[in-house]
Scaffold this active site. Structure first.
Site, PDB file in Angstrom:
ATOM      1  CB  CYS A   1     -11.231 -37.869 -73.258  1.00 15.09           C
ATOM      2  SG  CYS A   1     -12.443 -39.204 -73.386  1.00 15.09           S
TER       3      CYS A   1
ATOM      4  CG  HIS B   1      -7.354 -40.687 -74.085  1.00 15.59           C
ATOM      5  ND1 HIS B   1      -7.280 -40.147 -72.830  1.00 15.59           N
ATOM      6  CD2 HIS B   1      -8.621 -41.126 -74.215  1.00 15.59           C
ATOM      7  CE1 HIS B   1      -8.439 -40.259 -72.222  1.00 15.59           C
ATOM      8  NE2 HIS B   1      -9.275 -40.848 -73.043  1.00 15.59           N
TER       9      HIS B   1
ATOM     10  CD  GLU C   1      -3.711 -39.272 -72.612  1.00 14.35           C
ATOM     11  OE1 GLU C   1      -3.872 -38.513 -73.586  1.00 14.35           O
ATOM     12  OE2 GLU C   1      -4.630 -39.565 -71.814  1.00 14.35           O
TER      13      GLU C   1
END
Lengths: 251, 197
Positions: free
Chosen positions: B77, B176, B178
């Site tokens: 990001c 993202h 994650e």
């Protein structure tokens, strides 16, 4: 193409997920991490955890729960409930929340939205608006829907965006828990009034309600609680239904 | 295997740290050069605002050192955006590892771009291993990198933009990983494999 999101909402009291009507007769539903993981597996795109604890100790327990959730969940989540200072926002973001929602505090101190956006970026500041249809239009309520304010819903949403909110969580409190469907008119008007994403909430009861809120209501996301918790529908079922009707969803 | 996660102002990093740990990495979360330079790979997480991040990294000597890094690197990001020439957000300078210019979405109706969007691979890459030709990933941003020869994955939001980029051992994702469910974890697993080799 950006998909429409389906978001289950979980109420947390003293670190446990609970279910109750108007915050009374709370029934223990389980651990916030375990339930979050179940919803992740059932196709939830995102989760909202609302802390309904009133005590300082309850708040601390909630922060620890947020840390555990962030360590295990692999989808984003928003937290809210009792957030009233920049320090509260910081504490929850540092604990691992992706976004923090502000409701009563944003009405009482609108500068909190701009301070939060400046410090942490507007993408993590969610303005939660509880709106009730009245004779003279939609009014904003605070303190869990118990206190009426002078604010008109559409102009408050617009003001909130200008101040720094990166997303609006719009609840039609007259529909909450009714299973009568989302307030389409309210949702559509707010979507047209602002340029940030809008999450519609309040009234989900059937598959068709989700379709309506995305097609007619133009919502970016739809939130529901009871109907998911009781197992009436899963997020995945809702998304399969939507996909069959031409709505872009993540499957 | 040690993987460094660069600490800086405004970084909310619990999820990326725990994701890497779940995949077996020993995470070194630090803002100290001497700690980070010992790692087999580096992750530059992305949250917060651009300008404070640049100031913070500069003051620790990390900013000027980063372009010399010669092992796998993953910017996420904002962490990817800061690898470009400069960003309109702030505005703030970039590290110049990629030639892109970070600009506000020009054609999008609603900003930030929040939610799950499709990522389509445009070049073969080790990061793609075990992932389909296109997959959904979680985005939350208002600025984007244009498409270029460094683009290895693209997405669309009113216009096409770079969602995965690569230059040598530097990779970047606008989304993202994650927060992107199983597919995101697979991408991180692939990155760790690169760190190991």
């Amino acid at each position: 193409m950006l998909t429409r999101r389906i978001i289950p909402c979980l109420d947390v009291h003293e670190g446990r997920v609970v279910k109750g009507v108007q915050f009374v007769n709370l029934r223990d539903m389980g651990d916030p991490v375990e339930l979050g993981l179940i919803y992740e597996a059932l196709g939830a795109d995102e989760l909202v955890y609302l802390d309904i604890s009133a005590s300082v100790e309850g708040r601390r327990t909630f922060t620890r729960a947020v840390e555990r959730i962030a360590s295990r969940l692999r989808i984003p989540f928003t937290v809210g409930g009792g957030v009233s200072t920049v320090e509260d926002i910081r504490r929850l973001l540092e604990a691992g929340a992706d976004k923090v929602s502000l409701n009563t505090a944003a009405v009482l101190q609108p500068a909190l939205l701009s301070e939060g956006a400046a410090l942490f970026g507007r993408q993590c500041v969610v303005l939660a608006v509880d709106a009730l249809a009245e004779r003279d239009g939609y009014r904003v309520y605070i303190r869990g829907g118990r206190e009426k304010t002078e604010l008109e819903a559409f102009s408050w949403c617009r003001a909130g965006e200008v101040l720094g909110a990166g997303e609006i969580l719009l609840t039609a409190i007259g529909r909450d828990g009714t299973r009568q469907g989302f307030d389409i008119y309210l949702t559509k008007k707010v979507v047209e009034a602002v340029n940030v994403p809008v999450i519609a909430s309040g009234g989900a009861g059937r598959l068709e309600h989700f379709l309506e809120v995305f097609t007619e209501g133009k919502a970016d996301a739809a939130l529901a609680a009871g109907l998911f918790h009781e197992g009436t529908l899963t997020p995945q079922q809702v998304k399969l239904f939507l996909k069959d009707r031409g709505i872009a969803v993540r499957l | 295997m040690k993987v460094g996660v660069i600490a800086y102002t405004g970084g909310n990093v619990r999820s990326i740290r725990s994701a890497l740990e779940e995949l077996g990495a020993e995470v070194v979360y630090s803002d100290q050069l001497r700690m980070l330079r010992e790692c087999a790979g580096l992750v530059f997480p992305g949250v917060g605002a651009a300008l404070p991040a640049v100031h913070d990294l500069r003051s620790r000597g990390i900013w000027d050192w980063l372009p010399q890094w010669d092992r796998p690197f993953l910017g996420i990001c904002l962490g990817m955006q800061l690898l470009g020439r400069e960003t309109e957000e702030g505005p703030a300078p970039g590290l110049g590892i990629f030639p892109f210019h970070i600009q506000l979405f020009r054609a999008a109706v609603r900003l930030p771009h929040i939610g799950w969007n499709l990522v389509r691979w445009t070049q073969k890459d080790p990061l793609q291993e075990g992932l389909p030709e296109s997959f959904y990933a979680y985005f939350v941003h208002s600025y984007r990198a244009e498409i270029g020869e460094y683009t290895i994955g693209m997405s669309e939001y009113g216009e096409a933009f770079s969602s995965v980029v690569r230059n040598g051992l530097f990779w970047g994702t606008q989304f993202h990983p994650e927060k992107s469910g199983n597919e995101g974890m697979q991408l991180l697993r692939n990155f760790l494999k690169l760190c190991k080799s």
